[in-house]
Design a protein around this motif. Structure first.
Motif, PDB file in Angstrom:
ATOM      1  N   ASN A 235      30.512  45.764  38.705  1.00 20.28           N
ATOM      2  CA  ASN A 235      30.928  44.577  39.441  1.00 20.28           C
ATOM      3  C   ASN A 235      32.070  43.882  38.731  1.00 20.28           C
ATOM      4  OD1 ASN A 235      29.169  45.019  41.375  1.00 20.28           O
ATOM      5  ND2 ASN A 235      27.798  43.319  40.942  1.00 20.28           N
ATOM      6  N   GLN A 236      31.967  43.885  37.427  1.00 19.10           N
ATOM      7  CA  GLN A 236      33.028  43.205  36.697  1.00 19.10           C
ATOM      8  C   GLN A 236      34.367  43.874  36.945  1.00 19.10           C
ATOM      9  OE1 GLN A 236      32.044  43.018  32.591  1.00 19.10           O
ATOM     10  NE2 GLN A 236      31.628  40.846  32.681  1.00 19.10           N
ATOM     11  N   HIS A 237      34.323  45.212  36.814  1.00 17.90           N
ATOM     12  CA  HIS A 237      35.578  45.929  37.049  1.00 17.90           C
ATOM     13  C   HIS A 237      36.107  45.640  38.444  1.00 17.90           C
ATOM     14  CE1 HIS A 237      35.768  48.041  33.359  1.00 17.90           C
ATOM     15  NE2 HIS A 237      34.582  48.611  33.521  1.00 17.90           N
ATOM     16  N   LEU A 238      35.168  45.731  39.357  1.00 20.55           N
ATOM     17  CA  LEU A 238      35.576  45.516  40.737  1.00 20.55           C
ATOM     18  C   LEU A 238      36.162  44.124  40.902  1.00 20.55           C
ATOM     19  CD1 LEU A 238      35.513  47.376  43.041  1.00 20.55           C
ATOM     20  CD2 LEU A 238      33.394  46.340  43.815  1.00 20.55           C
ATOM     21  N   ARG A 239      35.459  43.186  40.288  1.00 15.78           N
ATOM     22  CA  ARG A 239      35.951  41.830  40.418  1.00 15.78           C
ATOM     23  C   ARG A 239      37.336  41.710  39.792  1.00 15.78           C
ATOM     24  NH1 ARG A 239      31.654  38.390  38.119  1.00 15.78           N
ATOM     25  NH2 ARG A 239      30.319  39.682  39.385  1.00 15.78           N
ATOM     26  N   ALA A 240      37.485  42.397  38.642  1.00 21.20           N
ATOM     27  CA  ALA A 240      38.800  42.345  37.997  1.00 21.20           C
ATOM     28  C   ALA A 240      39.871  42.892  38.930  1.00 21.20           C
ATOM     29  CB  ALA A 240      38.774  43.149  36.688  1.00 21.20           C
ATOM     30  N   TYR A 241      39.529  44.015  39.577  1.00 19.81           N
ATOM     31  CA  TYR A 241      40.500  44.582  40.502  1.00 19.81           C
ATOM     32  C   TYR A 241      40.813  43.605  41.615  1.00 19.81           C
ATOM     33  CZ  TYR A 241      40.241  49.170  38.438  1.00 19.81           C
ATOM     34  OH  TYR A 241      40.321  50.222  37.597  1.00 19.81           O
ATOM     35  N   HIS A 242      39.751  43.026  42.138  1.00 15.44           N
ATOM     36  CA  HIS A 242      39.980  42.093  43.228  1.00 15.44           C
ATOM     37  C   HIS A 242      40.868  40.951  42.781  1.00 15.44           C
ATOM     38  CE1 HIS A 242      36.170  43.310  45.645  1.00 15.44           C
ATOM     39  NE2 HIS A 242      37.012  44.288  45.456  1.00 15.44           N
ATOM     40  N   GLN A 243      40.562  40.455  41.586  1.00 10.99           N
ATOM     41  CA  GLN A 243      41.381  39.374  41.060  1.00 10.99           C
ATOM     42  C   GLN A 243      42.835  39.789  40.992  1.00 10.99           C
ATOM     43  OE1 GLN A 243      41.069  36.511  40.889  1.00 10.99           O
ATOM     44  NE2 GLN A 243      39.734  35.628  39.376  1.00 10.99           N
ATOM     45  N   LYS A 244      43.018  40.981  40.429  1.00  6.39           N
ATOM     46  CA  LYS A 244      44.392  41.462  40.259  1.00  6.39           C
ATOM     47  C   LYS A 244      45.096  41.545  41.596  1.00  6.39           C
ATOM     48  CE  LYS A 244      46.848  44.460  37.401  1.00  6.39           C
ATOM     49  NZ  LYS A 244      47.155  45.852  37.662  1.00  6.39           N
ATOM     50  N   ILE A 245      44.385  42.117  42.549  1.00  2.44           N
ATOM     51  CA  ILE A 245      45.013  42.275  43.857  1.00  2.44           C
ATOM     52  C   ILE A 245      45.344  40.913  44.444  1.00  2.44           C
ATOM     53  CG2 ILE A 245      44.600  43.022  46.208  1.00  2.44           C
ATOM     54  CD1 ILE A 245      43.041  45.308  45.114  1.00  2.44           C
ATOM     55  N   ASP A 246      44.427  39.984  44.286  1.00  2.00           N
ATOM     56  CA  ASP A 246      44.701  38.655  44.813  1.00  2.00           C
ATOM     57  C   ASP A 246      45.917  38.035  44.153  1.00  2.00           C
ATOM     58  OD1 ASP A 246      41.237  37.741  45.280  1.00  2.00           O
ATOM     59  OD2 ASP A 246      42.691  38.682  46.604  1.00  2.00           O
ATOM     60  N   ASN A 247      45.955  38.138  42.822  1.00  2.00           N
ATOM     61  CA  ASN A 247      47.118  37.574  42.132  1.00  2.00           C
ATOM     62  C   ASN A 247      48.407  38.181  42.643  1.00  2.00           C
ATOM     63  OD1 ASN A 247      45.565  35.976  40.574  1.00  2.00           O
ATOM     64  ND2 ASN A 247      45.486  37.375  38.828  1.00  2.00           N
ATOM     65  N   ASN A 248      48.372  39.511  42.721  1.00  4.02           N
ATOM     66  CA  ASN A 248      49.588  40.172  43.179  1.00  4.02           C
ATOM     67  C   ASN A 248      49.963  39.727  44.572  1.00  4.02           C
ATOM     68  OD1 ASN A 248      49.923  41.529  40.863  1.00  4.02           O
ATOM     69  ND2 ASN A 248      49.019  43.443  41.563  1.00  4.02           N
ATOM     70  N   LEU A 249      48.965  39.592  45.415  1.00  9.48           N
ATOM     71  CA  LEU A 249      49.282  39.169  46.772  1.00  9.48           C
ATOM     72  C   LEU A 249      49.877  37.773  46.782  1.00  9.48           C
ATOM     73  CD1 LEU A 249      46.313  40.595  48.821  1.00  9.48           C
ATOM     74  CD2 LEU A 249      48.701  41.207  48.976  1.00  9.48           C
ATOM     75  N   ASP A 250      49.344  36.909  45.940  1.00 12.73           N
ATOM     76  CA  ASP A 250      49.924  35.566  45.871  1.00 12.73           C
ATOM     77  C   ASP A 250      51.381  35.635  45.463  1.00 12.73           C
ATOM     78  OD1 ASP A 250      46.985  33.856  44.637  1.00 12.73           O
ATOM     79  OD2 ASP A 250      47.802  34.090  46.652  1.00 12.73           O
ATOM     80  N   GLU A 251      51.619  36.385  44.397  1.00 10.78           N
ATOM     81  CA  GLU A 251      53.011  36.475  43.943  1.00 10.78           C
ATOM     82  C   GLU A 251      53.892  37.062  45.024  1.00 10.78           C
ATOM     83  OE1 GLU A 251      53.918  38.085  40.144  1.00 10.78           O
ATOM     84  OE2 GLU A 251      52.001  37.421  39.334  1.00 10.78           O
ATOM     85  N   MET A 252      53.357  38.033  45.717  1.00 12.93           N
ATOM     86  CA  MET A 252      54.159  38.648  46.765  1.00 12.93           C
ATOM     87  C   MET A 252      54.488  37.644  47.845  1.00 12.93           C
ATOM     88  SD  MET A 252      53.209  42.532  47.522  1.00 12.93           S
ATOM     89  CE  MET A 252      51.477  42.339  47.692  1.00 12.93           C
ATOM     90  N   SER A 253      53.537  36.809  48.172  1.00 10.99           N
ATOM     91  CA  SER A 253      53.834  35.855  49.243  1.00 10.99           C
ATOM     92  C   SER A 253      54.920  34.886  48.805  1.00 10.99           C
ATOM     93  CB  SER A 253      52.572  35.120  49.664  1.00 10.99           C
ATOM     94  OG  SER A 253      52.235  34.145  48.722  1.00 10.99           O
ATOM     95  N   SER A 254      54.844  34.422  47.556  1.00 13.71           N
ATOM     96  CA  SER A 254      55.903  33.497  47.140  1.00 13.71           C
ATOM     97  C   SER A 254      57.238  34.224  47.064  1.00 13.71           C
ATOM     98  CB  SER A 254      55.551  32.842  45.807  1.00 13.71           C
ATOM     99  OG  SER A 254      55.416  33.810  44.815  1.00 13.71           O
TER     100      SER A 254
END
Lengths: 244, 400
Positions: A178-197
């Motif tokens: 779960n931790q790994h998964l959560r880390a991945y999710h976090q990463k993807i979210d961060n990247n998506l945020d940066e992409m939107s800006s």
């Protein structure tokens, strides 16, 4: 039994099967999930890098565009000056042709005293919006550096390492996964945020470029007209001089 | 973690909402352009369940305008032509808006066509689509087709955002109208506004119900949904906000993000997005190639114009000199004429000395007359050449 890997509920499918098979299937599905999320995380990172690169290229293009606009403006000024010079030379020709023609000039209106633009290179106010967009985009230079694929080998190796870990430690309970998964999710979210800006900046850049190009379009039209009339003038003046 | 775009906070009343729709899409640094433009684009872009899919679309639309490129058909939703039309309407409105920014308040007549277009085209289209979405959502809910349901949610969310954006644009335009025309405008717009707000309210209720339903369905699954973390967070915050406001001010509520029940949908959305991004990158690269190829032409243009200007200037100077040289002949001619005339006159008079004196006098007269004329002409030429400072400097040197 033959549930597809992308099952809606991987854990529900296990209930029907025997224990050993169920466990195996569960592990397989978990691995699948992790693998796919890792792949997506990488994908987002790559896309982010692409975005930054686009931004950079866009900024360079807009700088060039601005410089071209300046050049066009200078050309327009010179064309205006040439127009005036031609008028002056016309009067000279008149005075040369005949003494009386020269006297006639005296009574004609004085040549237009309109001084052309000051000789120093005038301010070329590129569209202010474009400028601001460029400024904000330029600040992303550092981000571009760190997202460039060549500079990110270290991160990738980290990711692989953690993934290998999760695969080997199959017997661990679900928590680390779960931790790994959560880390991945976090990463993807961060990247998506940066992409939107990043996308918003790109949009601004594009809009600025649009207005800039429109202005230059108008300028080009004006310039073309002026040059055409100028051409005709020069030809006629030339002819008259030859006839002198 | 709602993206910065989604953290819009519009004031309660519709009217107030227009003038303050700032800080929506662009970063604080980019404020040069008129604020009203941003919300529309940004919200048309932000109004998606899956994040930046619409963004690519809007950007693509812009570059579309500039580079007249044909895109492959976007896979987002049916009725893309109406979408395009609505977007174009909005762009036309923006053009009108740009026009009307010169005067502070404008007459109703100027904005009337735009408003009519709004009332007749844009908003009814959106409402129609919203109704269709509603029907679809109910159908899918009954048939328990979760993925289609989810898609419908996303699309409907987008439609609602667009509708809202249109309303906001309209409101902004209304603000521009003069005081005296406002009541007439109100009468025109109110029915449409009411219809729109009613439709949105209805839809949101239905939407939240079905979203709850969806959520309950998938409560059991823990880790399989890829974007669960994001959407759950987003959904939770949004549901809270919704609970607080009730159904008071529609603009303040934003449709709860539907949860994505399976990996597939997220992956598919992501793949779409990725494709768009790659295309965008290509587009930008092509643009920069175009610009740099035009650079050469512009350089040539400038070089030619430059040399032409120099040549013309030289030519003019030479002509001026020629004119001056010609004038030099004048006094001499005058002297000759004077001598020729005076001589025989004097001789006729009979006195040799007087004749010679008359000849000389005539010559001097002619000379001074010619000199006078020359001076006058020189002055004139200097006036002509006043635009060429070097030339005037030269003549000043000569005359001194």
């Amino acid at each position: 039994m033959a549930a597809p890997p992308r099952s809606y509920n991987p854990f529900a499918a296990d209930e029907d099967e025997e224990e050993a098979d169920g466990a195996e299937r569960q592990r397989y599905l978990q691995r699948e999930v992790l693998r796919r999320s890792a792949a997506t995380a990488d994908s987002t990172t790559r896309s982010l890098a692409l975005l930054y690169e686009s931004e950079r290229v866009g900024v360079a293009a807009s700088e060039e565009l601005v410089r071209q606009g300046e050049a066009l403006k200078r050309a327009e000024q010179m064309v205006d000056k040439m127009d005036q010079d031609l008028k002056t030379s016309q009067r000279h020709i008149n005075s040369i042709k005949s003494v009386f023609g020269g006297l006639v000039n005296y009574f004609k209106s004085k040549p237009p005293e309109s001084k052309p633009e000051p000789y120093g290179t005038p301010e070329y106010n590129a569209n202010s919006r474009l400028k601001e967009a460029m400024m904000s985009s330029k600040e992303q230079e550092s981000k571009y550096q760190e997202s460039h694929p060549n500079l990110r080998r270290l991160d990738n190796s980290d990711n692989d390492f953690s993934r290998a870990d999760s695969v080997s430690s199959v017997q661990c309970d679900a928590y680390p996964k779960n931790q790994h998964l959560r880390a991945y999710h976090q990463k993807i979210d961060n990247n998506l945020d940066e992409m939107s800006s990043g996308l918003s900046r790109l949009k601004n850049l594009a809009l600025g470029l649009q207005t800039e190009i429109e202005e230059q379009d108008d300028m080009l039209d004006r310039l073309t007209k002026k040059v055409e009339t100028l051409d005709v003038n020069i030809a006629s003046t030339d002819k008259r001089v030859r006839q002198l | 973690m709602a993206a910065p775009l989604l953290s819009l906070s519009f004031p309660e009343k519709l009217r107030k909402g227009c003038g303050q729709g700032r800080g929506v899409g662009p970063e604080p640094g980019v404020r040069a352009w008129r604020p009203p433009e941003h919300p529309t684009y940004a919200s048309g872009w932000a109004g998606v369940g899956s994040r930046a899919g619409g963004g690519g679309r809007v950007i693509r639309k812009h570059t579309d305008i500039r580079t007249s490129r044909r895109n492959h058909s976007p896979k987002f939703q049916p009725g893309i032509s109406t979408l395009v039309k609505v977007n174009w309407t909005r762009i036309v409105l923006k053009a009108v808006f740009r026009m009307s920014e010169d005067n502070e308040k404008v007459t109703l007549r100027r904005i009337e066509p735009a408003i009519q277009k709004f009332i007749k085209v844009a908003i009814p289209t959106d409402l129609e689509r919203l109704r269709k979405h509603q029907i679809n959502i109910e159908k899918y809910q009954r048939c328990r087709l979760w993925d289609r349901l989810h898609e419908e949610h996303i699309n409907a969310g987008r439609t609602v955002q667009q509708l809202r954006a249109n309303m906001r644009e309209m409101e902004k335009l209304c603000l521009r109208v003069r005081q005296e025309d406002i009541p007439i405008l109100q009468r025109m717009i109110n029915p449409v506004k009411e219809e729109a707000s009613f439709a949105i309210k209805e839809f949101l209720q239905l939407h939240s119900e079905s979203a709850e339903e969806l959520k309950r369905q998938l409560e059991g699954q823990e880790d399989t949904s890829l974007t669960r973390s994001a959407t759950v967070g987003g959904g939770k915050t949004l549901c809270n906000t919704e609970g607080k406001d009730g159904s008071q001010s529609l603009i303040q509520m934003y449709s709860p993000l539907p949860e994505i029940p399976q990996d597939e949908n997220a992956a598919e959305s992501w793949e779409n997005l990725e494709e768009d991004l790659i295309q965008l990158n290509q587009l930008v690269t092509e643009f920069s190639l175009l610009v740099s190829s035009q650079q050469e032409k512009i350089d040539r243009i400038e070089a030619h114009v430059n040399s032409a200007a120099v040549n013309v200037e030289e030519g003019t100077k030479n002509l001026g000199k020629a004119a001056k040289y010609k004038l030099a002949a004048l006094p001499v001619a005058g002297a000759v004429i004077g001598g020729v005339v005076g001589g025989p006159v004097g001789l006729l008079a009979g006195f040799k000395v007087a004749g010679i004196a008359a000849a000389l006098g005539g010559g001097i007269l002619g000379f001074t007359g010619g000199k006078l004329i020359q001076r006058r002409k020189q002055k004139m030429i200097e006036q002509f050449s006043s635009s060429c400072p070097e030339l005037s400097r030269q003549t000043a040197k000569k005359s001194s």
